[in-house]
Design an enzyme around this catalytic site. Structure first.
Site, short mmCIF file in Angstrom:
data_model
loop_
_atom_site.label_atom_id
_atom_site.label_comp_id
_atom_site.label_asym_id
_atom_site.label_seq_id
_atom_site.Cartn_x
_atom_site.Cartn_y
_atom_site.Cartn_z
N ASP A 287 -1.51 -31.30 9.36
CA ASP A 287 -2.02 -30.49 8.24
C ASP A 287 -3.54 -30.65 8.22
O ASP A 287 -4.12 -31.51 8.88
CB ASP A 287 -1.35 -30.91 6.92
CG ASP A 287 -1.42 -29.79 5.89
OD1 ASP A 287 -2.23 -28.86 6.06
OD2 ASP A 287 -0.68 -29.84 4.89
C1 BGC Z 1 -1.79 -26.98 3.37
C2 BGC Z 1 -0.90 -26.33 4.40
C3 BGC Z 1 -1.58 -25.12 5.00
C4 BGC Z 1 -2.91 -25.54 5.58
C5 BGC Z 1 -3.66 -24.41 6.25
C6 BGC Z 1 -3.19 -27.21 3.89
O1 BGC Z 1 -4.04 -27.61 2.88
O2 BGC Z 1 -1.22 -28.21 2.98
O3 BGC Z 1 0.33 -25.99 3.82
O4 BGC Z 1 -0.76 -24.56 5.97
O5 BGC Z 1 -3.71 -26.05 4.52
O6 BGC Z 1 -4.13 -23.48 5.35
#
Ligand code: BGC
Length: 715
Positions: A287
């Site tokens: 993530d």
């Molecule tokens: C979130 C994810 C997301 C990623 C990309 C993160 O902050 O936890 O769910 O896919 O950002 O945008």
């Protein structure tokens, strides 16, 4: 002379031909993927390899170009605020394919959570449909829009089982139940990916957040999770396993710490379970910043340690931060990581790029948007989905509206606004949707006066449709609440409107279960609308006017008060079940999991169990469902079990199957469920699945707290 000249020309041509370099194996579409991957891997420098493991946030296509050409960026994370145009996307891809040394294509990832340009209800709302087939259709539509915009991977579905209404991201999962997250997760993966990953209208799926993220302590996002291996295996891992079995090409590692080992550096979950036990061959993407954040967790002292910890645990690509590309060369020289680990990660990334068809067909056809974005079919599907997801929790007869009302006031914060798209809003234009006011005005028959907004509060309308709830920024990532009642005095507004003498239809727009007890005495009808997406107003009008008979059921328990949270239907029995309460309030939910009303009524009769379950044979459970009302309607028939005596304590109730049926008034249907050993297995003391002989309670009904009861035997 002519002959000599011709011979010379021919010889020169042959020489030129034989001197031309042979096409490298990895560029030959006729070869097997694994052969192409190995050939390419053998040609790559260490920096090129690390580039494939590095995902860059795409803020500006111009600024990103250098990293594409030198191979230090292998993929992009795109965000709504800086969404590239298809032309920009293709230009970056062209640079990768034509100007980087080996021509390795990029992939572009985006949070296609519940739609791209046409929005569907939020995932928690979609789960209220209890219709995985419908959710699959929505995922097909979302992928077609996303892919036609040049997006290759959807960072979705989120299958984090969550039982804490305070947690803002509960809106992104399919509720509190394991089976629901499994079925809806699979539906999304199958919908995004289709049967052919190379199809120009499908996208790869990145299942997230692996794992346990929904168990954040206190419902505070990113917090520590205390999860035993049993909790992981029983509750949090199965939905991911299902998505892997459905063919998901990638997995996103989570932010949370799992009992001392952060999910983004956890060899047990990322390697032993995901690769070892499940045989996953795709890649794991961290993530956002999660690799760098290992330093904040305190398991790495610097970027180099963070990179080694994440990569060696099984995180192949680092999203956004750059610890891999900036430190792994040195760590390799210092023998803190070995080249085999790096190569294996690169292999997984390349394999998915080949599988997505990016090597052989890297560009997006710019004309696709015209036929794919916001088509009438997609709008109709969004309207249908939103209608199927709304849950009717109370109705004293005011609904469906009769069409004879003299006047209807549409009141409240969400009466006339489009903040009903959820927290992730895809790539949608914030003004591009149908408000409640617009939907009701369009649906109301001639002669009904539809009064807009605060005017309605002053008058005494015959019916007040009071639109209350949470804005899109009251839930979602890092938007947790310590109080899950209606915010901003909305409950008081409902009371005042009721006391003036109107019939009150409360419509709640919400991202989480809310504690609604205080409004119950003042509402004649209560509809949970979630954040329903682009067609919100039309879909709500369909439900209020009875064009659509509500059939949604709660995928999460609605508590009476925040103090009851976490509250979910499938907890384990205590030794003193009658003491399971509070001194200051009832411990029971306001509305249980699986509950939802209709404009008709359903009767359950003749529950029968035929056969016993053992390793080789299954039993069948049949129940007759009759529509006893005057309207045609859909009913979600739910099957629950309880293992009466087992070597490990078992939940009071566990959902093992469900189906949605449609019945005309007066019609009956016998619904038959097969019950297999797999559905009755528990994880024994050794955490291995086992079918323990004995008796099981079985319930078939319309919610987790209703239903007919019978006994079933496992041999
Ligand atoms: C979130 C994810 C997301 C990623 C990309 C993160 O902050 O936890 O769910 O896919 O950002 O945008």
């Amino acid at each position: 002379m002519k002959k000599v000249l011709a011979t010379l020309i021919f010889t020169a041509a042959v020489l030129t031909l034989s001197a031309a370099p042979a096409t490298p194996k990895y560029k030959d579409p006729a070869r097997k993927t694994d052969e192409r991957v190995e050939d390419l891997l053998g040609r790559m420098t260490l920096q090129e390899k690390l580039g494939q493991l590095s995902q860059t946030l795409l803020a500006s296509p111009a600024d990103a170009m250098a990293g594409v050409k030198d191979g230090s960026t292998g993929s992009f994370c795109c965000v709504k605020s800086h969404l590239p145009s298809v032309a920009d996307r293709n230009a970056l891809q062209r640079a990768a394919v034509e100007q980087s040394r080996l021509g390795i294509p990029l992939y572009f990832g985006f949070d296609v959570i519940h739609g791209f340009k046409t929005l569907f209800p939020t995932p928690l709302g979609m789960a209220a449909s209890w219709d995985p087939g419908l959710v699959k259709q929505a995922a097909v539509a979302a992928a077609a829009e996303g892919a036609s915009w040049g997006m290759d991977i959807a960072f979705s579905p989120m299958v984090d089982v969550s039982r804490d209404a305070r947690w803002g991201r509960i809106s992104e999962c399919f509720g509190e139940d394991v089976l629901m997250n499994r079925r809806f997760g699979r539906a999304c993966v199958e919908g995004y990916q289709g049967t052919d990953l190379k199809n120009k209208l499908s996208m790869g799926s990145c299942v997230k957040h692996f794992v346990g993220y929904g168990a954040a302590l206190g419902g505070r996002d990113y917090q520590f999770t205390e999860l035993s291996e049993r909790a992981l295996r029983e509750t949090y891992l199965p939905s991911f396993h299902e998505c892997i079995e459905a063919g998901a090409v990638s997995v996103m590692s989570a932010f949370n710490d799992i009992s001392g080992s952060p999910a983004s550096a956890n060899p047990f979950t990322l390697t032993k379970v995901l690769r070892g036990e499940w045989g996953f061959r795709g890649f794991v993407l961290s993530d956002w910043d999660a690799v760098y954040e290992l330093e904040m967790h305190g398991i790495a002292g610097d970027d180099a340690q963070a990179a080694v910890a994440a990569l060696s645990a099984g995180v192949d690509i680092e999203m956004k931060t750059k610890t891999y590309i900036s430190t792994l060369e040195k760590s390799l020289a210092e023998k803190k990581i070995d080249i085999k680990t790096i190569d294996e990660a690169v292999r997984r990334v390349l394999r998915v790029k080949f599988d997505l068809g990016l090597f052989d067909d890297p560009y997006t056809d710019e004309s696709l948007q015209k036929t794919q974005i916001k088509t009438d079919e997609k709008k109709a599907l969004s309207r249908k989905a939103a209608g199927e997801c709304m849950v009717l929790l109370k109705n004293n007869g005011v609904l469906p509206l009769k069409g004879k009302e003299r006047n209807i006031a549409v009141i409240g914060n969400w009466a006339n606004c489009l903040d009903i798209f959820g927290w992730w809003t895809g790539a949608v234009d914030e003004r591009d949707g149908v408000t409640v006011m617009q939907g009701i005005a369009a649906a109301a028959p001639k002669g009904t006066q539809v009064i807009n907004g605060s005017m309605g509060r002053m008058m005494k309308p015959e019916v007040a449709v009071v639109c209350v709830g949470e804005s899109g920024s009251m839930f979602g990532e890092d938007h947790n609440r310590s109080d899950i009642t209606l915010p901003w005095g909305q409950a008081e507004m409902i009371r005042q409107i009721k006391e003036r003498g109107s019939k009150v239809v409360a419509v709640v727009f919400n991202g989480r279960p809310l504690a609604l007890e205080e409004i119950m005495p003042y509402v004649d009808a209560l509809v949970i609308a979630w954040h329903p997406g682009s067609e919100s107003g039309n879909a709500l009008a369909d439900v209020l006017y009875g064009k659509v008979n509500p059939s949604g059921k709660l995928p999460v328990t609605f508590p009476r008060s925040t103090g009851q949270v976490p509250l979910f239907y499938c907890d384990r029995p205590s030794g003193r079940p009658d003491k399971d309460t509070y001194i200051d309030m009832d411990a029971k939910p306001l509305f249980p999991f699986g509950f939802g009303l209709s404009y008709t009524t359903f009767d359950y009769s003749d529950l029968t169990v035929a056969g016993n379950v053992d390793a080789k044979s299954e039993a069948t459970v049949s129940v007759t469902v009759t529509n006893t009302g005057k309207a045609a309607g859909k009913e979600v028939v739910q099957l629950y079990i309880h293992d009466k005596v087992a070597s490990v304590t078992q939940p009071d109730k566990k959902l093992i199957d469900f189906t949605k049926i449609e019945l005309a008034p007066g019609a009956s249907q016998v619904v038959t469920f097969k019950v297999t050993a797999r559905q009755l297995e528990i994880l024994g003391r050794d955490l291995k699945p086992v079918l323990e002989p004995g008796e099981f309670d079985v319930w078939a009904g319309g919610s987790s707290e209703s239903g007919l009861h019978a006994l079933l035997t496992a041999k």
